[in-house]
Design a protein around this motif. Structure first.
Motif, PDB file in Angstrom:
ATOM      1  N   ILE A   1      27.267  35.479  49.819  1.00 43.37           N
ATOM      2  CA  ILE A   1      27.893  34.817  50.964  1.00 43.37           C
ATOM      3  C   ILE A   1      29.404  34.722  50.768  1.00 43.37           C
ATOM      4  CG2 ILE A   1      28.096  32.614  52.195  1.00 43.37           C
ATOM      5  CD1 ILE A   1      25.088  32.213  51.574  1.00 43.37           C
ATOM      6  N   GLY A   2      29.799  34.182  49.633  1.00 45.64           N
ATOM      7  CA  GLY A   2      31.221  33.989  49.373  1.00 45.64           C
ATOM      8  C   GLY A   2      31.977  35.296  49.269  1.00 45.64           C
ATOM      9  N   GLY A   3      31.369  36.287  48.642  1.00 40.92           N
ATOM     10  CA  GLY A   3      32.021  37.590  48.522  1.00 40.92           C
ATOM     11  C   GLY A   3      32.294  38.216  49.870  1.00 40.92           C
ATOM     12  N   VAL A   4      31.327  38.129  50.752  1.00 42.01           N
ATOM     13  CA  VAL A   4      31.500  38.682  52.094  1.00 42.01           C
ATOM     14  C   VAL A   4      32.556  37.893  52.859  1.00 42.01           C
ATOM     15  CG1 VAL A   4      30.360  38.975  54.329  1.00 42.01           C
ATOM     16  CG2 VAL A   4      29.218  39.717  52.245  1.00 42.01           C
ATOM     17  N   LEU A   5      32.480  36.561  52.785  1.00 39.11           N
ATOM     18  CA  LEU A   5      33.444  35.728  53.509  1.00 39.11           C
ATOM     19  C   LEU A   5      34.874  35.951  53.021  1.00 39.11           C
ATOM     20  CD1 LEU A   5      31.560  32.320  53.811  1.00 39.11           C
ATOM     21  CD2 LEU A   5      32.076  33.941  55.627  1.00 39.11           C
ATOM     22  N   ILE A   6      35.040  35.921  51.715  1.00 32.24           N
ATOM     23  CA  ILE A   6      36.390  36.085  51.176  1.00 32.24           C
ATOM     24  C   ILE A   6      36.952  37.459  51.512  1.00 32.24           C
ATOM     25  CG2 ILE A   6      37.686  36.342  49.007  1.00 32.24           C
ATOM     26  CD1 ILE A   6      37.273  33.454  49.804  1.00 32.24           C
ATOM     27  N   ARG A   7      36.127  38.487  51.348  1.00 32.58           N
ATOM     28  CA  ARG A   7      36.622  39.841  51.646  1.00 32.58           C
ATOM     29  C   ARG A   7      36.885  40.030  53.128  1.00 32.58           C
ATOM     30  NH1 ARG A   7      32.998  41.374  47.194  1.00 32.58           N
ATOM     31  NH2 ARG A   7      34.366  41.945  45.481  1.00 32.58           N
ATOM     32  N   ALA A   8      36.060  39.423  53.963  1.00 32.79           N
ATOM     33  CA  ALA A   8      36.242  39.581  55.405  1.00 32.79           C
ATOM     34  C   ALA A   8      37.433  38.778  55.914  1.00 32.79           C
ATOM     35  CB  ALA A   8      34.978  39.150  56.141  1.00 32.79           C
ATOM     36  N   ILE A   9      37.573  37.551  55.452  1.00 32.87           N
ATOM     37  CA  ILE A   9      38.626  36.680  55.980  1.00 32.87           C
ATOM     38  C   ILE A   9      39.971  36.948  55.321  1.00 32.87           C
ATOM     39  CG2 ILE A   9      39.381  34.278  56.180  1.00 32.87           C
ATOM     40  CD1 ILE A   9      36.405  33.536  56.425  1.00 32.87           C
ATOM     41  N   LEU A  10      39.991  37.004  54.027  1.00 33.56           N
ATOM     42  CA  LEU A  10      41.258  37.128  53.306  1.00 33.56           C
ATOM     43  C   LEU A  10      41.516  38.523  52.764  1.00 33.56           C
ATOM     44  CD1 LEU A  10      41.027  33.836  51.223  1.00 33.56           C
ATOM     45  CD2 LEU A  10      42.235  34.205  53.368  1.00 33.56           C
ATOM     46  N   THR A  11      40.543  39.389  52.857  1.00 31.60           N
ATOM     47  CA  THR A  11      40.582  40.742  52.290  1.00 31.60           C
ATOM     48  C   THR A  11      41.103  40.740  50.854  1.00 31.60           C
ATOM     49  OG1 THR A  11      42.732  41.228  53.318  1.00 31.60           O
ATOM     50  CG2 THR A  11      40.771  41.950  54.498  1.00 31.60           C
ATOM     51  N   VAL A  12      40.542  39.825  50.095  1.00 32.59           N
ATOM     52  CA  VAL A  12      40.881  39.720  48.688  1.00 32.59           C
ATOM     53  C   VAL A  12      39.952  40.646  47.916  1.00 32.59           C
ATOM     54  CG1 VAL A  12      40.937  38.176  46.691  1.00 32.59           C
ATOM     55  CG2 VAL A  12      41.633  37.348  48.935  1.00 32.59           C
ATOM     56  N   THR A  13      40.507  41.450  47.050  1.00 29.79           N
ATOM     57  CA  THR A  13      39.681  42.338  46.252  1.00 29.79           C
ATOM     58  C   THR A  13      39.894  42.047  44.780  1.00 29.79           C
ATOM     59  OG1 THR A  13      41.401  44.016  46.248  1.00 29.79           O
ATOM     60  CG2 THR A  13      39.736  44.187  47.978  1.00 29.79           C
ATOM     61  N   GLY A  14      39.025  42.597  43.985  1.00 27.63           N
ATOM     62  CA  GLY A  14      39.153  42.441  42.545  1.00 27.63           C
ATOM     63  C   GLY A  14      38.201  41.393  41.996  1.00 27.63           C
ATOM     64  N   ILE A  15      38.182  41.307  40.712  1.00 29.53           N
ATOM     65  CA  ILE A  15      37.263  40.422  40.017  1.00 29.53           C
ATOM     66  C   ILE A  15      37.565  38.956  40.307  1.00 29.53           C
ATOM     67  CG2 ILE A  15      36.510  39.667  37.720  1.00 29.53           C
ATOM     68  CD1 ILE A  15      37.087  42.536  36.786  1.00 29.53           C
TER      69      ILE A  15
END
Length: 79
Positions: A40-54
């Protein structure tokens, strides 16, 4: 390989989330909450903030696990 990494991150996130929220849960629920939170968090963070990486994945996983723990305590864990 990304799924395996997500499971590892999720297990760590579940551990951190249960400690941050002071929830006493067994090993299996902690890992499952962390993995679900990582998804859930991975999808939300990548979708909203487009944050990548570990680091971004870990932050998203912990946030997702915290959300799931809050929902679990609020709606499912009635004692």
């Amino acid at each position: 390989m990304a799924v395996v990494w997500l499971i590892i991150i999720g297990a760590a996130a579940g551990f951190l989330a249960t400690r941050l929220m002071r929830v006493e849960a067994g090993v299996v629920p902690t890992i499952l909450i962390g993995i679900a939170g990582a998804l859930i968090g991975g999808v939300l963070i990548r979708a909203i903030l487009t944050v990548t990486g570990i680091l971004g994945g870990l932050i998203g996983a912990v946030l997702g696990a915290l959300l799931l723990l809050w929902l679990w305590q609020t709606y499912l864990d009635r004692k």
